[in-house]
Write a protein that holds these residues in place. Structure first.
Motif, PDB file in Angstrom:
ATOM      1  N   ASN A   1       2.246  11.147   1.968  1.00 21.49           N
ATOM      2  CA  ASN A   1       1.472  11.311   0.734  1.00 21.49           C
ATOM      3  C   ASN A   1       1.812  12.666   0.116  1.00 21.49           C
ATOM      4  O   ASN A   1       1.592  13.704   0.733  1.00 21.49           O
ATOM      5  CB  ASN A   1      -0.023  11.232   1.051  1.00 21.49           C
ATOM      6  CG  ASN A   1      -0.879  11.236  -0.210  1.00 21.49           C
ATOM      7  OD1 ASN A   1      -0.618  11.965  -1.153  1.00 21.49           O
ATOM      8  ND2 ASN A   1      -1.930  10.437  -0.194  1.00 21.49           N
TER       9      ASN A   1
ATOM     10  N   TYR B   1       0.852  -1.194   0.000  1.00 17.39           N
ATOM     11  CA  TYR B   1       0.000   0.000   0.000  1.00 17.39           C
ATOM     12  C   TYR B   1       0.887   1.242   0.000  1.00 17.39           C
ATOM     13  O   TYR B   1       1.789   1.393   0.816  1.00 17.39           O
ATOM     14  CB  TYR B   1      -0.913   0.024   1.216  1.00 17.39           C
ATOM     15  CG  TYR B   1      -1.804   1.234   1.268  1.00 17.39           C
ATOM     16  CD1 TYR B   1      -2.697   1.506   0.232  1.00 17.39           C
ATOM     17  CD2 TYR B   1      -1.756   2.127   2.342  1.00 17.39           C
ATOM     18  CE1 TYR B   1      -3.513   2.614   0.261  1.00 17.39           C
ATOM     19  CE2 TYR B   1      -2.572   3.240   2.380  1.00 17.39           C
ATOM     20  CZ  TYR B   1      -3.448   3.486   1.336  1.00 17.39           C
ATOM     21  OH  TYR B   1      -4.258   4.597   1.362  1.00 17.39           O
ATOM     22  N   LEU B   2       0.593   2.177  -0.924  1.00 19.08           N
ATOM     23  CA  LEU B   2       1.431   3.365  -1.099  1.00 19.08           C
ATOM     24  C   LEU B   2       0.630   4.664  -0.982  1.00 19.08           C
ATOM     25  O   LEU B   2       0.989   5.687  -1.564  1.00 19.08           O
ATOM     26  CB  LEU B   2       2.160   3.293  -2.445  1.00 19.08           C
ATOM     27  CG  LEU B   2       3.142   2.119  -2.572  1.00 19.08           C
ATOM     28  CD1 LEU B   2       3.700   2.023  -3.983  1.00 19.08           C
ATOM     29  CD2 LEU B   2       4.273   2.246  -1.550  1.00 19.08           C
ATOM     30  N   GLY B   3      -0.458   4.624  -0.212  1.00 17.07           N
ATOM     31  CA  GLY B   3      -1.211   5.839   0.082  1.00 17.07           C
ATOM     32  C   GLY B   3      -2.233   6.194  -0.981  1.00 17.07           C
ATOM     33  O   GLY B   3      -2.165   5.754  -2.126  1.00 17.07           O
TER      34      GLY B   3
ATOM     35  N   TYR C   1      -2.488   0.661  -4.477  1.00 11.39           N
ATOM     36  CA  TYR C   1      -1.850  -0.586  -4.063  1.00 11.39           C
ATOM     37  C   TYR C   1      -0.937  -1.067  -5.183  1.00 11.39           C
ATOM     38  O   TYR C   1      -1.382  -1.263  -6.314  1.00 11.39           O
ATOM     39  CB  TYR C   1      -2.895  -1.651  -3.736  1.00 11.39           C
ATOM     40  CG  TYR C   1      -3.653  -1.391  -2.465  1.00 11.39           C
ATOM     41  CD1 TYR C   1      -3.314  -2.041  -1.282  1.00 11.39           C
ATOM     42  CD2 TYR C   1      -4.702  -0.474  -2.441  1.00 11.39           C
ATOM     43  CE1 TYR C   1      -4.001  -1.795  -0.108  1.00 11.39           C
ATOM     44  CE2 TYR C   1      -5.391  -0.223  -1.273  1.00 11.39           C
ATOM     45  CZ  TYR C   1      -5.038  -0.877  -0.111  1.00 11.39           C
ATOM     46  OH  TYR C   1      -5.718  -0.625   1.057  1.00 11.39           O
TER      47      TYR C   1
ATOM     48  N   PRO D   1       2.365   5.640   4.437  1.00 12.15           N
ATOM     49  CA  PRO D   1       1.711   5.943   3.152  1.00 12.15           C
ATOM     50  C   PRO D   1       0.911   7.236   3.142  1.00 12.15           C
ATOM     51  O   PRO D   1       0.929   7.948   2.138  1.00 12.15           O
ATOM     52  CB  PRO D   1       0.812   4.718   2.922  1.00 12.15           C
ATOM     53  CG  PRO D   1       1.455   3.615   3.699  1.00 12.15           C
ATOM     54  CD  PRO D   1       2.035   4.277   4.911  1.00 12.15           C
ATOM     55  N   GLU D   2       0.223   7.548   4.225  1.00  6.04           N
ATOM     56  CA  GLU D   2      -0.555   8.779   4.254  1.00  6.04           C
ATOM     57  C   GLU D   2       0.265   9.940   4.805  1.00  6.04           C
ATOM     58  O   GLU D   2       0.081  11.090   4.403  1.00  6.04           O
ATOM     59  CB  GLU D   2      -1.841   8.584   5.069  1.00  6.04           C
ATOM     60  CG  GLU D   2      -2.771   7.505   4.544  1.00  6.04           C
ATOM     61  CD  GLU D   2      -3.211   7.732   3.100  1.00  6.04           C
ATOM     62  OE1 GLU D   2      -3.129   8.882   2.620  1.00  6.04           O
ATOM     63  OE2 GLU D   2      -3.617   6.758   2.435  1.00  6.04           O
TER      64      GLU D   2
ATOM     65  N   ALA E   1       0.479   3.033  -8.197  1.00  4.45           N
ATOM     66  CA  ALA E   1       1.009   4.244  -7.573  1.00  4.45           C
ATOM     67  C   ALA E   1       1.686   5.144  -8.599  1.00  4.45           C
ATOM     68  O   ALA E   1       1.545   6.370  -8.560  1.00  4.45           O
ATOM     69  CB  ALA E   1       1.987   3.876  -6.463  1.00  4.45           C
TER      70      ALA E   1
ATOM     71  N   LEU F   1       7.171   6.048   0.545  1.00  8.89           N
ATOM     72  CA  LEU F   1       5.790   5.958   1.031  1.00  8.89           C
ATOM     73  C   LEU F   1       5.537   4.731   1.896  1.00  8.89           C
ATOM     74  O   LEU F   1       4.558   4.693   2.642  1.00  8.89           O
ATOM     75  CB  LEU F   1       4.823   5.951  -0.160  1.00  8.89           C
ATOM     76  CG  LEU F   1       4.684   7.293  -0.897  1.00  8.89           C
ATOM     77  CD1 LEU F   1       3.987   7.100  -2.229  1.00  8.89           C
ATOM     78  CD2 LEU F   1       3.915   8.280  -0.031  1.00  8.89           C
ATOM     79  N   VAL F   2       6.380   3.712   1.811  1.00 15.44           N
ATOM     80  CA  VAL F   2       6.147   2.471   2.545  1.00 15.44           C
ATOM     81  C   VAL F   2       6.078   2.732   4.043  1.00 15.44           C
ATOM     82  O   VAL F   2       5.216   2.202   4.741  1.00 15.44           O
ATOM     83  CB  VAL F   2       7.232   1.424   2.228  1.00 15.44           C
ATOM     84  CG1 VAL F   2       7.037   0.176   3.080  1.00 15.44           C
ATOM     85  CG2 VAL F   2       7.189   1.066   0.750  1.00 15.44           C
TER      86      VAL F   2
END
Length: 692
Positions: free
Chosen positions: A212, A170-172, A176, A208-209, A181, A204-205
């Motif tokens: 962002n 998951y990258l924000g 996914y 992620p948010e 991304a 981002l890992v």
């Protein structure tokens, strides 16, 4: 020496647990999902948003998870993720013992638990099985991750594991995998990303948010540059390549919502779903129903953009600000350099948002000026002041001094508000003061009833932003959320009930089970008779006051509303209503500055409102006019005196006025007195009418 022994002992406990024979493993074994599920793994379903009539409005995760083979992922991405997330990936068997020891040592020496030791297989297990892993405690969950990582290493090759990981992580922003991304953030395939862009994806890992780039661009760049240093240290990039990548500016593609019919609404729906159902709401297969009307949404977008472009073209005077061109750069926050606006339309009876446009172009700025902004409403706040006065049983015929006013606040400079009306104007009725938007009269009215009553009325109508008890609030100096102000006007149109503006009406799961439904409740905010009095006065604004641009634009259905202009013409408002729709238009800059030298809500915002309403009713039935509630008293009055009209009062000046019972005038107009005989026969006639 003792500390190192403790570290080694703890590492041994973790590794032994992962090996499969310990008591801890026996305890959690039954809670761990089988790794065989990974072979049959299917990505989650995308949640979908529907309009009121069931049309599909948006897929909340279109192409949010795009599976690509490892060979299509460039080396800078493959090697970069390994270098930063699991440098010994190609050597360990699922658990990096050195990493475990290193993490434990750093946690102990720093007296914290910040250092992790998750390998790529462990992260893969965590991302594929977020719901199935034990939630009871971190240690148990970690042991389960370790066990699954070992099993993943037994079932898959290293290349297969890396491919699964790079397609699943998951990258924000609901994205996914690296391909989704790359397309979501940069508008390109993963095979075409630059080293700087690859480093940003890797960055981002960790959060992620938090990193962002759309939400926190400065933090994202800072973390990206740290990743570039790691890639240089690990030999993935040369020093020159890394340093060159650090200088690359952040270039983001327009978000996926920008291509939709209601991008600002979809973005707001996405935020609400994540808040209500968690960060994975986009991919839970939810069916989200809204009150949005596609025709109204289209009309709102066209009316707002057309009016902004007319202002920029010089139709209302020379325009001196920048205008976006083909090469306009997106703004990542509420700081667009271009003229902006918002238009939101709400059902006055239940608060459903029927159309929402939060800016001129979502691709240029994703900041939602309808739901996220806080702006001074100027005179668009005045109906709340007059509602508070009418609630205190002050009749609309009451005359107020409209001459220049000065307010002496203890410890503050004397305040003398400006007024666009002539200083020679002596007094106005409440009705005329609102229609003509007299600042002097409104300030005096606020002092008469007290600003605390004004604040109480604002709260009752649904305004939630801070309103300090200063005299200037009656002129709209306190900031409001635009959608809340529009919803506040709904109470004047619906008989005095407060409604909560909302986009989502119902949410179902993938199987049709209702998970949430907007509560159907209306709370009385003010007396229905008072609500109609305000409505009647706002009709005058449109017919003969500051809002006549609505009629001049050719909209002739029942309408009421109020203009608003802040100091130096920095904000232009028109909030108005028909019997079945209340809508508000705001035009201005994100960083407040003068729009035009003589710009006003009546000249700049009201025409957009009128164009929207004309389009709205082009293919829908015209609403019936408002009907006064039976509790009001009607009396013919002479506006010059506020007294009952006589037969001698000029017919063209006489007005049928509404009053709360007990507040109606009983004396007759002294400017046009009746003769004794006329008075005798009138009283006789009134008596006969009273009998029958």
């Amino acid at each position: 020496m003792a500390t190192r022994f403790l570290v080694s002992a703890l590492a041994a406990v973790v590794v032994a647990s992962a090996a499969g024979g310990g008591l801890v493993t026996a305890t959690v074994h039954s809670d761990c999902p089988p790794v065989s599920a990974l072979k049959a793994y299917r990505p989650p379903q995308a949640s979908r948003v529907f309009t009121e009539d069931g049309q599909l409005l948006a897929d909340l995760s279109p192409q949010r998870r795009i599976v690509v083979g490892l060979d299509r992922i460039p080396a800078i991405v493959r090697d970069g993720f390994v270098a930063v997330e699991d440098r010994r990936f190609w050597k360990h068997d699922g658990v990096d013992l050195r990493g475990v020891a290193r993490a434990l040592w750093r946690d102990l020496t720093s007296l914290s638990l910040k250092e992790g030791f998750s390998t790529i297989p462990m992260q893969l297990a965590r991302n594929v099985f977020p719901e199935q892993l034990p939630r009871s405690e971190k240690f148990t969950r970690k042991i389960c991750e370790i066990r699954l990582a070992r099993q993943i290493e037994d079932e898959f090759t290293k290349r297969e594991i890396l491919e699964l990981y790079l397609n699943q992580i998951y990258l924000g922003g609901g994205l996914y995998g690296v391909e989704a991304a790359a397309q979501g953030y940069f508008g390109k395939e993963i095979s075409r990303v630059t080293p700087a862009e690859a480093a940003l994806l890797i960055a981002l890992v960790r959060s992620p948010e938090g990193y962002n780039p759309r939400k926190n661009p400065l933090l994202a760049i800072e973390r990206r540059n740290i990743v570039l240093d790691v890639l240089k240290r690990e030999g993935v990039l040369t020093e020159a390549e890394a340093e060159r990548a650090k200088t690359e500016p952040l270039r983001l593609a327009p978000p996926l919502e920008a291509a939709g019919r209601a991008p600002y609404a979809i973005a707001a729906i996405r935020r609400e779903l994540r808040e209500r159902f968690g960060p994975d709401a986009d991919i839970r297969g939810l069916r989200v129903y809204t009150g949005l009307d596609p025709a109204l949404q289209r009309a709102a977008q066209e009316a707002l953009v057309k009016q902004i472009e007319r202002i920029e073209s010089g139709a209302y005077g020379r325009y001196r600000h920048p205008v976006p061109g083909n090469g306009a750069a997106p703004a990542d926050s509420a700081a667009s350099p271009y003229l902006q606006g918002m238009l939101v339309a709400i059902d006055p009876h239940d608060g459903r948002i029927r159309a929402l446009v939060g800016g001129r172009d979502f691709a240029l700025s994703q900041f939602d000026r309808a739901l996220q902004a806080r702006r001074q409403p100027g005179s668009a706040f005045k109906p709340i002041v007059y509602a508070a006065a009418l609630q205190q049983r002050i009749p609309p015929t009451t005359r107020i001094d409209a001459a220049p006013v000065s307010i002496d606040n203890a410890g503050s400079p004397v305040w003398q508000p400006a007024d666009h009306l002539a200083d020679s104007l002596s007094s106005l009725t409440l009705r005329d003061a609102l229609a003509l938007s007299s600042n002097n009269a409104t300030v005096r009215l606020g002092q008469w009833i007290g600003v605390e009553r004004v604040i109480d009325m604002a709260r009752a109508l649904g305004l939630t932003t801070e309103i300090q008890p200063y005299p200037s609030i009656v002129l709209g100096s306190a900031e409001v959320i635009p959608a809340e102000l529009v919803a506040a006007y709904a109470a004047f149109a619906n008989g005095g009930y407060r409604v909560e503006p909302h986009l989502i009406t119902r949410v179902e799961d993938a199987h049709g089970n209702v998970l949430w439904q907007a509560p159907v409740e209306r709370r009385r905010a003010l007396d229905e008779n008072v609500a109609f009095l305000v409505l009647s006065m706002l009709e005058d604004v449109v017919e003969r006051g500051t809002g006549t641009a609505v009629r001049n634009a050719g909209f002739w259905l029942p309408a009421a509303g109020k203009t608003g202009t802040t100091n130096q013409s920095k904000d232009a408002w028109f909030v108005g209503m028909t019997p079945d729709l209340v809508a508000g238009v705001w035009i201005g800059f994100d960083r407040p500055q003068r729009i035009l030298p003589n710009g006003s809500g009546g000249s700049l915002a009201a025409p957009a409102w009128a164009e929207f309403m004309k389009a709205a009713y082009r293919n829908r039935p015209a609403p019936a006019a408002w009907v006064p509630p039976p509790g009001l008293v009607t009396v013919p009055v002479d506006p010059a005196t506020g007294s009952r009209a006589t037969h001698r009062c000029p017919v063209e000046d006489v007005r049928i006025e509404y009053f709360l019972p007990g507040t109606e005038p009983h004396e007759y107009c002294p400017l046009h007195p009746e003769s004794g005989a006329e008075r005798f026969f009138r009283r006789l006639w009134d008596g006969i009418r009273g009998i029958f």
